[in-house]
Design a protein around this motif. Structure first.
Motif, PDB file in Angstrom:
ATOM      1  N   LYS A   1      25.031  37.437  38.142  1.00 34.51           N
ATOM      2  CA  LYS A   1      24.909  38.620  38.993  1.00 34.51           C
ATOM      3  C   LYS A   1      25.477  39.866  38.338  1.00 34.51           C
ATOM      4  O   LYS A   1      24.928  40.958  38.467  1.00 34.51           O
TER       5      LYS A   1
ATOM      6  N   ASP B   1      16.985  39.800  31.768  1.00 36.65           N
ATOM      7  CA  ASP B   1      17.112  39.337  33.146  1.00 36.65           C
ATOM      8  C   ASP B   1      15.729  39.078  33.729  1.00 36.65           C
ATOM      9  O   ASP B   1      14.849  39.940  33.679  1.00 36.65           O
TER      10      ASP B   1
ATOM     11  N   GLU C   1      22.876  41.410  36.075  1.00 35.70           N
ATOM     12  CA  GLU C   1      21.523  41.616  36.590  1.00 35.70           C
ATOM     13  C   GLU C   1      20.974  42.961  36.135  1.00 35.70           C
ATOM     14  O   GLU C   1      21.698  43.952  36.055  1.00 35.70           O
TER      15      GLU C   1
ATOM     16  N   ARG D   1      18.681  31.293  42.477  1.00 31.58           N
ATOM     17  CA  ARG D   1      19.670  30.623  41.626  1.00 31.58           C
ATOM     18  C   ARG D   1      19.958  29.209  42.126  1.00 31.58           C
ATOM     19  O   ARG D   1      20.095  28.280  41.331  1.00 31.58           O
TER      20      ARG D   1
ATOM     21  N   LEU E   1      15.078  38.401  36.931  1.00 31.67           N
ATOM     22  CA  LEU E   1      15.006  38.663  38.364  1.00 31.67           C
ATOM     23  C   LEU E   1      13.851  39.590  38.756  1.00 31.67           C
ATOM     24  O   LEU E   1      13.127  39.292  39.718  1.00 31.67           O
TER      25      LEU E   1
ATOM     26  N   THR F   1      17.953  36.378  46.028  1.00 33.11           N
ATOM     27  CA  THR F   1      18.418  36.093  44.668  1.00 33.11           C
ATOM     28  C   THR F   1      19.289  34.845  44.635  1.00 33.11           C
ATOM     29  O   THR F   1      19.179  34.018  43.720  1.00 33.11           O
TER      30      THR F   1
ATOM     31  N   LEU G   1      15.823  30.780  38.660  1.00 33.05           N
ATOM     32  CA  LEU G   1      16.262  32.026  38.037  1.00 33.05           C
ATOM     33  C   LEU G   1      17.323  31.696  37.008  1.00 33.05           C
ATOM     34  O   LEU G   1      18.391  31.187  37.337  1.00 33.05           O
TER      35      LEU G   1
END
Length: 343
Positions: free
Chosen positions: A238, A246, A241, A228, A248, A224, A233
Motif C-alpha cells: 500500500k 504497481d 501504490e 490482495r 493496481l 484493493t 494483486l
C-alpha cells in the motif's frame, strides 16, 4: 433496450447481426467444455483460431497493424503527389469510416452509462453522494477523440496504424480516450469493443488517477484489500501504490470492464444459443490470450498476468458464471463493499 441501442447509439449493424442470431434461452447447463467452470482461462485461450460470435470477431493485434500499414502503402503508391499530411487524411478516410466510428462511439456511450450505473448502485454506506458526483463528473468529462481529421492525432500520427487504445490526462487537466486505427481493423466483436473501452474509461477513475483529485474513497481501500486477500494483486504494498510497476490501476480497470460486460453478456443470455454465448464470452477477453502467447515468461510490469485477468477477475463474476452455466466461484469476486469476513 436493444431498440434504444439502435436508435441512440448507432449499434445498427452489430446489434442486427446479434438479433438475427437469436436462439431459445439456455437451459442453465454448462455451455462449453466440461472444465470451463474450473479453468475458464485454459478453455478460452486454447482457441487458437479466430472465434466468431454473432456480432463479429477479434483478430490478433499484429494482423490489424499489418492491414493498416498495407492501406497506408496503397495510399502512398497510388498518390505519390500527396504530402505526408494528405496521406494521413486519406488513410483516415479509409480506416475511420462512419460505420467504424459509430461502432466505437456506441461502445463508449454504453460503457460510460454502465460505469455510472455501477456507481449509482452503491449504497451510501459504500459510496457517499459527494464521491458519486465526483466520479460521475470525471467520467462525463473524459472525451473520446477519433479522427477525422487526421490532425486530431497530430501529436501522435503513428497511432493511425497502431492497435493501441488508451486513456490519458493532460497537464491542463483534460482527459481523453484515443483509439488506434489498427484496433478498428482488428476488433469487430461488440463484446470486446465494450470491454476495451470500459477498461480505458475505468482508468479515468482508477485509484491512482483519483490521487490527482485529492480523493480516495473508502470503497477503493476495501476493493484493493480484497484484491490482495485473493492474491490477484501483486507488486508494491500500500505504501508504494501508484509507483512504477504497481498493477493496481490495470487491475481496477479490468474489474470495471468486467462489471460492464457482465451485464452485456447477461442481456444476450436468452438471445444466443450455448455455443454463441461461449464465443461472445471468449471474444470479450480474447486479446488478453494473445498477450499471454506473445510474451510467455515475461514480467508484465504494470499489467497482471493474463491468467489473473481472465480467470480471477473476469471468470469469478457471478453473472458471467451464471451465463456460462457454472456454479458460483470458490474464489471471491471482489467489490466496493467487500469486508474481510465476507467470504
Amino acid at each position: 433496450m436493444i431498440v434504444y441501442f439502435r436508435s441512440a447509439w448507432n449499434f445498427q449493424n452489430k446489434l442486427r447481426r446479434a438479433m438475427d442470431a437469436r436462439m431459445p434461452a439456455s437451459s442453465g447447463r454448462t455451455v462449453g467444455p466440461p472444465d470451463i467452470c474450473t479453468n475458464l482461462y485454459r478453455v478460452f485461450c486454447s482457441r487458437k483460431n479466430v472465434t466468431k460470435d454473432p456480432t463479429g470477431f477479434v483478430r490478433r493485434d499484429t494482423e490489424g497493424e499489418i492491414e493498416a500499414l498495407r492501406i497506408y502503402e496503397e495510399v502512398m503508391h497510388a498518390n505519390p503527389e500527396l504530402t505526408s499530411e494528405q496521406v494521413d487524411d486519406e488513410l483516415v478516410k479509409r480506416i475511420y469510416t462512419d460505420e467504424r466510428r459509430k461502432f466505437v462511439e456506441g461502445a463508449y456511450r454504453y460503457a460510460r452509462v454502465g460505469i455510472i450505473k455501477l456507481i449509482d448502485s452503491q449504497p451510501k454506506s459504500i459510496l457517499v453522494e459527494k464521491e458519486k458526483r465526483k466520479l460521475k463528473s470525471i467520467l462525463r468529462k473524459t472525451v473520446l477523440q477519433l479522427p477525422p481529421p487526421a490532425d486530431v492525432y497530430g501529436d501522435e500520427p503513428d497511432l493511425l496504424t497502431k492497435n493501441d487504445v488508451y486513456f490519458e490526462r493532460l497537464k491542463d487537466g483534460t482527459r481523453r480516450l484515443r483509439v488506434g486505427g489498427a484496433f478498428l481493423l482488428s476488433v469487430k466483436s461488440l463484446f470486446n469493443m465494450v470491454f476495451t473501452i470500459a477498461h480505458e474509461l475505468g482508468h479515468s477513475i482508477d485509484p491512482c488517477e483519483l490521487l490527482h483529485e485529492g480523493m480516495r474513497p473508502e470503497a477503493y481501500d476495501r476493493l484493493t484489500a480484497c484484491f490482495r486477500r485473493e492474491k490477484i494483486l501483486s507488486g508494491p504494498g500500500k505504501r508504494a501504490e501508484c509507483s512504477a510497476g504497481d498493477q493496481l490501476p490495470e487491475l481496477f480497470a479490468d474489474w470495471v470492464a468486467v462489471q460492464v460486460t457482465a451485464g452485456l453478456l447477461k442481456k444476450y443470455a436468452t438471445e444466443f444459443d450455448k455455443s454463441q454465448l461461449l464465443d461472445a464470452a471468449i471474444n470479450t477477453v480474447k486479446d488478453l490470450c494473445d498477450e499471454d502467447e506473445n510474451f510467455k515468461d515475461v514480467d508484465f510490469g504494470s499489467h497482471p498476468p493474463p491468467q489473473i485477468r481472465i480467470q480471477s477477475v473476469f471468470g469469478t463474476h457471478p453473472i458471467i458464471r451464471q451465463v456460462l452455466g457454472c456454479a458460483p466461484s470458490v474464489q471471491t469476486h471482489c467489490g466496493y463493499g467487500w469486508r474481510p469476513f465476507a467470504r
